[in-house]
Design an enzyme around this catalytic site. Structure first.
Site, PDB file in Angstrom:
ATOM      1  N   TYR A   1     -17.164  17.645 -15.165  1.00 46.54           N
ATOM      2  CA  TYR A   1     -17.645  16.266 -15.111  1.00 46.54           C
ATOM      3  C   TYR A   1     -18.665  16.134 -13.956  1.00 46.54           C
ATOM      4  O   TYR A   1     -18.384  16.569 -12.827  1.00 46.54           O
ATOM      5  CB  TYR A   1     -16.460  15.312 -14.920  1.00 46.54           C
ATOM      6  CG  TYR A   1     -16.892  13.901 -14.649  1.00 46.54           C
ATOM      7  CD1 TYR A   1     -17.690  13.224 -15.564  1.00 46.54           C
ATOM      8  CD2 TYR A   1     -16.537  13.246 -13.484  1.00 46.54           C
ATOM      9  CE1 TYR A   1     -18.129  11.932 -15.317  1.00 46.54           C
ATOM     10  CE2 TYR A   1     -16.957  11.951 -13.230  1.00 46.54           C
ATOM     11  CZ  TYR A   1     -17.756  11.304 -14.149  1.00 46.54           C
ATOM     12  OH  TYR A   1     -18.192  10.036 -13.892  1.00 46.54           O
TER      13      TYR A   1
ATOM     14  N   LYS B   1      -9.111   7.389 -19.247  1.00 46.08           N
ATOM     15  CA  LYS B   1      -9.385   7.944 -20.577  1.00 46.08           C
ATOM     16  C   LYS B   1      -8.150   7.853 -21.479  1.00 46.08           C
ATOM     17  O   LYS B   1      -7.720   6.771 -21.795  1.00 46.08           O
ATOM     18  CB  LYS B   1      -9.911   9.373 -20.428  1.00 46.08           C
ATOM     19  CG  LYS B   1     -10.946   9.547 -19.306  1.00 46.08           C
ATOM     20  CD  LYS B   1     -12.171   8.670 -19.455  1.00 46.08           C
ATOM     21  CE  LYS B   1     -13.187   9.010 -18.376  1.00 46.08           C
ATOM     22  NZ  LYS B   1     -14.169   7.993 -18.130  1.00 46.08           N
TER      23      LYS B   1
ATOM     24  N   ASP C   1      -8.081  19.698 -14.057  1.00 40.01           N
ATOM     25  CA  ASP C   1      -8.403  18.350 -14.522  1.00 40.01           C
ATOM     26  C   ASP C   1      -7.960  18.301 -15.990  1.00 40.01           C
ATOM     27  O   ASP C   1      -8.567  18.929 -16.854  1.00 40.01           O
ATOM     28  CB  ASP C   1      -9.914  18.088 -14.375  1.00 40.01           C
ATOM     29  CG  ASP C   1     -10.294  16.655 -14.752  1.00 40.01           C
ATOM     30  OD1 ASP C   1      -9.603  16.065 -15.607  1.00 40.01           O
ATOM     31  OD2 ASP C   1     -11.294  16.138 -14.220  1.00 40.01           O
TER      32      ASP C   1
ATOM     33  N   ARG D   1       0.837  -1.205   0.000  1.00 43.34           N
ATOM     34  CA  ARG D   1       0.000   0.000   0.000  1.00 43.34           C
ATOM     35  C   ARG D   1       0.871   1.253   0.000  1.00 43.34           C
ATOM     36  O   ARG D   1       0.515   2.283  -0.560  1.00 43.34           O
ATOM     37  CB  ARG D   1      -0.949  -0.017   1.216  1.00 43.34           C
ATOM     38  CG  ARG D   1      -1.720   1.278   1.388  1.00 43.34           C
ATOM     39  CD  ARG D   1      -2.975   1.151   2.268  1.00 43.34           C
ATOM     40  NE  ARG D   1      -2.844   0.274   3.395  1.00 43.34           N
ATOM     41  CZ  ARG D   1      -2.214   0.568   4.536  1.00 43.34           C
ATOM     42  NH1 ARG D   1      -1.627   1.745   4.688  1.00 43.34           N
ATOM     43  NH2 ARG D   1      -2.157  -0.306   5.509  1.00 43.34           N
TER      44      ARG D   1
HETATM   45  N1  PLP Z   1     -12.662  13.920 -14.876  1.00 43.58           N
HETATM   46  C1  PLP Z   1     -13.218  13.897 -16.103  1.00 43.58           C
HETATM   47  C2  PLP Z   1     -13.025  15.070 -17.020  1.00 43.58           C
HETATM   48  C3  PLP Z   1     -13.979  12.795 -16.510  1.00 43.58           C
HETATM   49  O1  PLP Z   1     -14.534  12.784 -17.736  1.00 43.58           O
HETATM   50  C4  PLP Z   1     -14.142  11.707 -15.613  1.00 43.58           C
HETATM   51  C5  PLP Z   1     -14.937  10.527 -15.990  1.00 43.58           C
HETATM   52  O2  PLP Z   1     -15.591  10.478 -17.010  1.00 43.58           O
HETATM   53  C6  PLP Z   1     -13.562  11.781 -14.337  1.00 43.58           C
HETATM   54  C7  PLP Z   1     -12.814  12.892 -14.017  1.00 43.58           C
HETATM   55  C8  PLP Z   1     -13.711  10.646 -13.354  1.00 43.58           C
HETATM   56  O3  PLP Z   1     -12.843   9.606 -13.700  1.00 43.58           O
HETATM   57  P1  PLP Z   1     -13.102   8.036 -13.389  1.00 43.58           P
HETATM   58  O4  PLP Z   1     -14.320   7.633 -14.148  1.00 43.58           O
HETATM   59  O5  PLP Z   1     -11.833   7.388 -13.842  1.00 43.58           O
HETATM   60  O6  PLP Z   1     -13.300   7.919 -11.921  1.00 43.58           O
END
Ligand code: PLP
Length: 379
Positions: free
Chosen positions: A97, A194, A169, A45
């Site tokens: 998101y 992604k 982000d 961990r």
């Molecule tokens: N940030 C963005 C821009 C996203 O599109 C997403 C998910 O679609 C996330 C964060 C969250 O990521 P995760 O689905 O890997 O938890």
């Protein structure tokens, strides 16, 4: 080192076997060489050599000091939000998101943290919303799904003047196209699921900090060790493998996305196309200044909600699915999927409605993708 080279070689340090592919260490614990002695690894961990190689690679790609590889993008965003104390004020992009909004409003909002959503593309408005207790600004650029562009350098100046930090982000562009830490941001988060993964087969997240000695970074080190959101070594290996082709994937996806954006614009059933690579798109100049490419994401509106929904059912090649950034093209209906729980007021402010579709362009031939869109748009 340049980006493609870094993506291929990352932080790989050859072991005594000379293995070209980073070995997967599946051990959950590590034998101590003697009392009070350590190989550098004690317990999985806290540290794992495969995960370490990945964290160092991501830190290098984002030009940061330290990164943490965690189990999802939301786990990475959770690490940021948990840094705030009751009474803190946090400014966020209003187009974001949906999961980030849910985490902020439904979980941390209940602990007395004040989250305020603002159009961060409007810098004067952003600055006017800063308060003495503003602790951070959190932006997405391009934003999900409206593709709004925020000036990272200007937002970081506003944050720093207020004694706050800036979080970006960077999921939509990946470090191949945009490096927020070089533009003044203090932290970068990713849904590694992604583009960094790129194959629609791993759920992953990353948090990268510019200054590993900052008080936030020190706290993050303790939080990760204590809460255990870490990525497994098997997933870390898959991510290392994916990163080797990041550049060639996203460059090709961006090229195809631009062609498709131009094609969609001419279609009689399409009323709006949002792609930051279109020269007359509102964020074009800022995007050109801060990113070396425009990515493989675009969104568009069709003439009616009925057409949007029926189109999803007529697709033959492109999958109607929720995610983005992979080699397979996906079409998403944000109002019913990724942004289903978004407060109505935010949807109205950003223009996200039931006519909007979000397209994640994959690696298929653009002619085949256009053919599929064409037949699906036929009424
Ligand atoms: N940030 C963005 C821009 C996203 O599109 C997403 C998910 O679609 C996330 C964060 C969250 O990521 P995760 O689905 O890997 O938890």
């Amino acid at each position: 080192m340049h980006d493609h080279t870094l993506e291929v070689h990352g932080a790989h340090a050859y072991d005594s076997t000379g293995a070209i592919s980073q070995p997967i260490y599946l051990s959950s614990t590590f034998r101590h060489p003697g009392f009070g002695k350590s190989t550098g690894y004690d317990y999985g961990r806290v540290g794992n050599p495969t995960r370490d190689a990945l964290e160092k690679t991501i830190a290098r790609l984002e030009k940061g000091d330290r990164s943490w590889a965690v189990s999802s993008g939301m786990a990475a965003i959770n690490l940021v939000l948990i840094l705030f104390d009751p009474g803190d004020h946090v400014l966020l992009s209003e187009d974001l998101y949906g999961g980030t909004v849910r985490l902020a409003n439904e979980i941390y909002g209940h602990y007395g943290i004040d989250f305020e959503y603002v159009d961060t593309t409007d810098l004067a408005l952003l600055e006017s919303r800063v308060r003495p207790n503003t602790r951070a600004i959190f932006i997405e650029t391009p934003s999900n799904p409206m593709m709004f562009i925020t000036d990272i350098a200007a937002a970081s100046e506003i944050a720093h003047k207020a004694g706050a930090f800036l979080v970006v982000d960077n999921t939509f562009l990946s470090p191949h196209f945009q490096k927020p830490l070089t533009l003044g941001a203090d932290m970068v988060v990713h849904s590694g699921t992604k583009y960094l993964c790129g194959h629609n087969d791993v759920i992953a997240g990353f948090l990268v900090v510019k200054d590993g000695s900052s008080k936030e970074a020190q706290r993050l080190e303790m939080l990760v060790k204590s809460e255990g959101p870490n990525m497994s070594s098997m997933d870390a290996w898959l991510m290392l493998r994916s990163l080797k082709t990041l550049g060639i994937r996203v460059e090709r996806q961006a090229q195809t996305a631009l062609s498709i954006a131009h094609w969609l614009r001419e279609h009689p059933q399409v009323t709006e196309v949002h792609y930051p690579g279109l020269p007359d798109s509102p964020g074009y100049e800022v995007q050109k200044k801060q990113a070396s490419g425009n990515g493989g994401m675009l969104s568009f509106k069709v003439t009616s909600a009925e057409l949007a929904k029926s189109m999803l059912e007529r697709l033959k090649l492109i999958a109607f699915a929720e995610s983005l950034g992979g080699v397979e093209s996906l079409l998403t209906y944000p109002i019913a999927q990724t942004h289903a729980e978004m407060p109505k007021e935010l949807l109205a402010r950003t223009g996200l409605d039931d006519k909007l579709l979000r397209f994640s362009v994959g690696l298929e031939d653009k002619e085949d993708l256009i053919e599929d869109l064409k037949q699906a748009l036929e009424v």
